[in-house]
Motif scaffolding. Sequence first.
Motif, short mmCIF file in Angstrom:
data_model
loop_
_atom_site.label_atom_id
_atom_site.label_comp_id
_atom_site.label_asym_id
_atom_site.label_seq_id
_atom_site.Cartn_x
_atom_site.Cartn_y
_atom_site.Cartn_z
N LEU A 193 0.90 -1.28 -0.10
CA LEU A 193 -0.08 0.12 -0.06
C LEU A 193 0.76 1.15 0.07
O LEU A 193 0.25 2.33 -0.38
CB LEU A 193 -1.06 -0.12 1.14
N ARG A 194 2.16 1.18 0.16
CA ARG A 194 3.12 2.41 0.44
C ARG A 194 3.45 2.74 -1.19
O ARG A 194 3.71 3.54 -1.57
CB ARG A 194 4.31 1.89 1.07
N ARG A 195 2.99 1.75 -2.15
CA ARG A 195 3.26 1.94 -3.47
C ARG A 195 2.16 1.56 -4.37
O ARG A 195 1.99 0.56 -5.02
CB ARG A 195 4.52 0.95 -4.10
N PRO A 196 1.03 2.39 -4.67
CA PRO A 196 -0.20 2.42 -5.23
C PRO A 196 0.38 2.28 -6.77
O PRO A 196 0.90 2.62 -7.21
CB PRO A 196 -1.00 3.69 -4.97
N GLY A 197 -0.74 1.09 -7.33
CA GLY A 197 -0.35 0.84 -8.94
C GLY A 197 -0.69 -0.45 -8.94
O GLY A 197 -1.68 -1.10 -8.35
N ALA A 198 0.22 -1.08 -9.66
CA ALA A 198 0.11 -2.46 -10.32
C ALA A 198 0.70 -3.38 -8.86
O ALA A 198 1.23 -2.78 -8.14
CB ALA A 198 0.77 -2.78 -11.42
N PRO A 199 0.43 -4.46 -9.01
CA PRO A 199 0.91 -5.44 -7.77
C PRO A 199 2.52 -5.36 -7.92
O PRO A 199 3.27 -5.46 -9.06
CB PRO A 199 0.48 -6.90 -8.06
N ILE A 200 3.13 -5.58 -6.80
CA ILE A 200 4.74 -5.61 -6.58
C ILE A 200 5.08 -6.97 -7.10
O ILE A 200 6.35 -7.13 -7.61
CB ILE A 200 5.06 -5.04 -5.24
N ILE A 201 4.43 -7.92 -6.74
CA ILE A 201 4.57 -9.30 -7.23
C ILE A 201 3.31 -9.89 -7.83
O ILE A 201 2.40 -10.06 -7.25
CB ILE A 201 5.43 -10.05 -6.34
N GLU A 202 3.68 -10.85 -9.09
CA GLU A 202 2.50 -11.86 -9.31
C GLU A 202 3.21 -13.08 -9.53
O GLU A 202 4.05 -13.20 -10.28
CB GLU A 202 1.81 -11.29 -10.42
#
Length: 272
Positions: A193-202
């Motif tokens: 949640l500190r980095r809004p946008g796409a998922p950090i990992i998938e």
Amino acid sequence: MHSKAYSRLGVFAWSPTGVEPKGLIVADFAQYFDPTSANVSSSIEFLPIDSIYSSPRPVPSISVPIQYRFNELSWSYSASSAHSLGIVAGGTEDGSVVFLDADSIINKSQANILSAQRVHQGHVLSVAHSQDSRWLLSGGGSGQLLLWDLTNFSTFSPGKPNYPDQIKMVRWNKKADQIAACISSHRCSVYDLRRPGAPIIEFGELGSGCDWNGLSWNPTDASSLILCSQSDALPLVQRWDLRFATAPLKDLRLHQKGVSAVDWWEYLEKLF
């Protein structure tokens, strides 16, 4: 240990730490339909822990009519005078996320709806509150993931997934409040949640045979989680480490049928 008989096609949430009396909130399951039944009404009930311990056939102390049926419930604790026993949130079949005051259900026999917003497409299959009870995540169709502020029920998107699959489960990290994960049939997406946008990992894409259905974070290790597949063609449990998410750490194929749920036992997590 003695078995208890309480039969109902429903979903439930245990009372959180800090809430008295202890027990279960139970509501009708959204994905069940009996065409032969003359009764189409829904209710939400409270089953006290005293009844569970003292009777082989525990009965609810409270049953309150409500117009919704739910896919999942989440009971968060809020130490405020406004909601002294916390807030019960539920994902419904019509795309609504409903918030109820637990004190009104238990002590006043009323389904006091604090907020009901129809913002998802299709069923809201999963809801989960953060460890600090400040936030709620809800997941629905078209890959829609929403973050709710439990202080005022305002909502916004923490980010858009890379694939528009229906979100089947959302869960918060048990050690890091800002980290959450969700699963669709073929992948797991992790958000910071500190980095809004796409998922950090998938990760977790295994082809057409996989059907992820369960997700659980390690209770003592913020980087570790397990997934399970409900597909009879690929009934497996996998352990993943977010630091090395190119392949699972463990791949267990011991079940003969699909695995519908999975969880950690804290005292055995090092043995997994």
